[in-house]
Design a protein around this motif. Sequence first.
Motif, PDB file in Angstrom:
ATOM      1  N   PHE A   1       0.845  -1.186   0.000  1.00 28.53           N
ATOM      2  CA  PHE A   1       0.000   0.000   0.000  1.00 28.53           C
ATOM      3  C   PHE A   1       0.886   1.244   0.000  1.00 28.53           C
ATOM      4  O   PHE A   1       2.004   1.221   0.506  1.00 28.53           O
ATOM      5  N   GLU A   2       0.371   2.323  -0.565  1.00 24.31           N
ATOM      6  CA  GLU A   2       1.088   3.589  -0.625  1.00 24.31           C
ATOM      7  C   GLU A   2       0.508   4.528   0.428  1.00 24.31           C
ATOM      8  O   GLU A   2      -0.718   4.629   0.579  1.00 24.31           O
ATOM      9  N   VAL A   3       1.384   5.227   1.158  1.00 22.31           N
ATOM     10  CA  VAL A   3       0.904   6.212   2.128  1.00 22.31           C
ATOM     11  C   VAL A   3       0.311   7.384   1.356  1.00 22.31           C
ATOM     12  O   VAL A   3       0.967   7.991   0.518  1.00 22.31           O
ATOM     13  N   LEU A   4      -0.959   7.690   1.638  1.00 25.99           N
ATOM     14  CA  LEU A   4      -1.647   8.814   1.006  1.00 25.99           C
ATOM     15  C   LEU A   4      -1.546  10.055   1.872  1.00 25.99           C
ATOM     16  O   LEU A   4      -1.227  11.135   1.387  1.00 25.99           O
ATOM     17  N   THR A   5      -1.852   9.903   3.149  1.00 29.87           N
ATOM     18  CA  THR A   5      -1.754  11.002   4.115  1.00 29.87           C
ATOM     19  C   THR A   5      -1.456  10.409   5.485  1.00 29.87           C
ATOM     20  O   THR A   5      -1.711   9.228   5.736  1.00 29.87           O
ATOM     21  N   GLU A   6      -0.936  11.264   6.350  1.00 29.06           N
ATOM     22  CA  GLU A   6      -0.690  10.856   7.737  1.00 29.06           C
ATOM     23  C   GLU A   6      -1.045  12.028   8.635  1.00 29.06           C
ATOM     24  O   GLU A   6      -0.643  13.164   8.358  1.00 29.06           O
ATOM     25  N   HIS A   7      -1.819  11.745   9.682  1.00 31.53           N
ATOM     26  CA  HIS A   7      -2.327  12.803  10.550  1.00 31.53           C
ATOM     27  C   HIS A   7      -2.122  12.447  12.020  1.00 31.53           C
ATOM     28  O   HIS A   7      -2.923  11.694  12.591  1.00 31.53           O
TER      29      HIS A   7
ATOM     30  N   LYS B   1      -6.203  13.069  20.617  1.00 35.56           N
ATOM     31  CA  LYS B   1      -6.895  11.773  20.675  1.00 35.56           C
ATOM     32  C   LYS B   1      -5.925  10.623  20.920  1.00 35.56           C
ATOM     33  O   LYS B   1      -6.329   9.463  20.931  1.00 35.56           O
ATOM     34  N   ARG B   2      -4.643  10.968  21.080  1.00 39.01           N
ATOM     35  CA  ARG B   2      -3.592   9.988  21.363  1.00 39.01           C
ATOM     36  C   ARG B   2      -3.534   8.899  20.291  1.00 39.01           C
ATOM     37  O   ARG B   2      -3.433   7.717  20.597  1.00 39.01           O
ATOM     38  N   ASP B   3      -3.622   9.335  19.020  1.00 40.07           N
ATOM     39  CA  ASP B   3      -3.489   8.382  17.924  1.00 40.07           C
ATOM     40  C   ASP B   3      -2.898   9.070  16.698  1.00 40.07           C
ATOM     41  O   ASP B   3      -2.657  10.281  16.700  1.00 40.07           O
ATOM     42  N   ILE B   4      -2.626   8.292  15.693  1.00 32.34           N
ATOM     43  CA  ILE B   4      -2.156   8.765  14.395  1.00 32.34           C
ATOM     44  C   ILE B   4      -3.007   8.059  13.356  1.00 32.34           C
ATOM     45  O   ILE B   4      -3.250   6.850  13.462  1.00 32.34           O
ATOM     46  N   ILE B   5      -3.467   8.789  12.351  1.00 28.50           N
ATOM     47  CA  ILE B   5      -4.205   8.173  11.250  1.00 28.50           C
ATOM     48  C   ILE B   5      -3.289   8.167  10.033  1.00 28.50           C
ATOM     49  O   ILE B   5      -2.765   9.204   9.628  1.00 28.50           O
ATOM     50  N   ILE B   6      -3.102   6.975   9.462  1.00 28.55           N
ATOM     51  CA  ILE B   6      -2.336   6.837   8.231  1.00 28.55           C
ATOM     52  C   ILE B   6      -3.306   6.308   7.180  1.00 28.55           C
ATOM     53  O   ILE B   6      -3.840   5.206   7.323  1.00 28.55           O
ATOM     54  N   ASN B   7      -3.562   7.088   6.152  1.00 24.05           N
ATOM     55  CA  ASN B   7      -4.392   6.632   5.038  1.00 24.05           C
ATOM     56  C   ASN B   7      -3.468   6.030   3.992  1.00 24.05           C
ATOM     57  O   ASN B   7      -2.532   6.686   3.535  1.00 24.05           O
ATOM     58  N   VAL B   8      -3.725   4.764   3.634  1.00 21.29           N
ATOM     59  CA  VAL B   8      -2.919   4.069   2.638  1.00 21.29           C
ATOM     60  C   VAL B   8      -3.831   3.569   1.535  1.00 21.29           C
ATOM     61  O   VAL B   8      -5.004   3.285   1.765  1.00 21.29           O
ATOM     62  N   GLY B   9      -3.291   3.488   0.326  1.00 19.23           N
ATOM     63  CA  GLY B   9      -4.110   3.058  -0.791  1.00 19.23           C
ATOM     64  C   GLY B   9      -3.368   2.128  -1.725  1.00 19.23           C
ATOM     65  O   GLY B   9      -2.137   2.150  -1.816  1.00 19.23           O
ATOM     66  N   GLN B  10      -4.154   1.311  -2.420  1.00 18.13           N
ATOM     67  CA  GLN B  10      -3.658   0.429  -3.466  1.00 18.13           C
ATOM     68  C   GLN B  10      -4.825   0.210  -4.421  1.00 18.13           C
ATOM     69  O   GLN B  10      -5.853  -0.346  -4.016  1.00 18.13           O
ATOM     70  N   GLY B  11      -4.683   0.650  -5.666  1.00 20.56           N
ATOM     71  CA  GLY B  11      -5.810   0.568  -6.596  1.00 20.56           C
ATOM     72  C   GLY B  11      -6.975   1.372  -6.044  1.00 20.56           C
ATOM     73  O   GLY B  11      -6.813   2.520  -5.651  1.00 20.56           O
ATOM     74  N   ASP B  12      -8.157   0.764  -6.007  1.00 26.15           N
ATOM     75  CA  ASP B  12      -9.352   1.430  -5.483  1.00 26.15           C
ATOM     76  C   ASP B  12      -9.549   1.214  -3.989  1.00 26.15           C
ATOM     77  O   ASP B  12     -10.551   1.656  -3.434  1.00 26.15           O
ATOM     78  N   VAL B  13      -8.615   0.522  -3.332  1.00 24.96           N
ATOM     79  CA  VAL B  13      -8.758   0.206  -1.913  1.00 24.96           C
ATOM     80  C   VAL B  13      -8.030   1.251  -1.075  1.00 24.96           C
ATOM     81  O   VAL B  13      -6.841   1.506  -1.278  1.00 24.96           O
TER      82      VAL B  13
END
Length: 127
Positions: free
Chosen positions: A28-34, A39-51
Amino acid sequence: MFSQPHHIAIIGRHYEKTKHFYVDLLGFEVLTEHPRPDKRDIIINVGQGDVVLELFIKPDAPLRPALPNPEHTGLRHLAFKVASVEKCLAYFDQVGIPHQGLRYDDFDGKAMAFFFDPDGLPLEIHE
């Protein structure tokens, strides 16, 4: 009303292990990281194709109950379509991804297998 899933959210406890698994091992490719300190967390949006997977890294998240038994209400697993389950399993063996053996779907007869992310989330590959 719905055309396709927008994203699938997964909670992981370990930033490096989770990111390595989904990005380096599964491709998967990292799209964004927040980072969200409030909230004591990190959100990493990853993508591959349409997923698109929305990875919530939350070190203090409760552990998932052991699988396969008992099964609990809610999302059971996430399945990925692949060209060859056997080739994927060989790759998993090379890189150390734990998995169950090759089996065949009771309904369509196609090859399938379950594997697990660093927090034990059951994932499936299916031809």
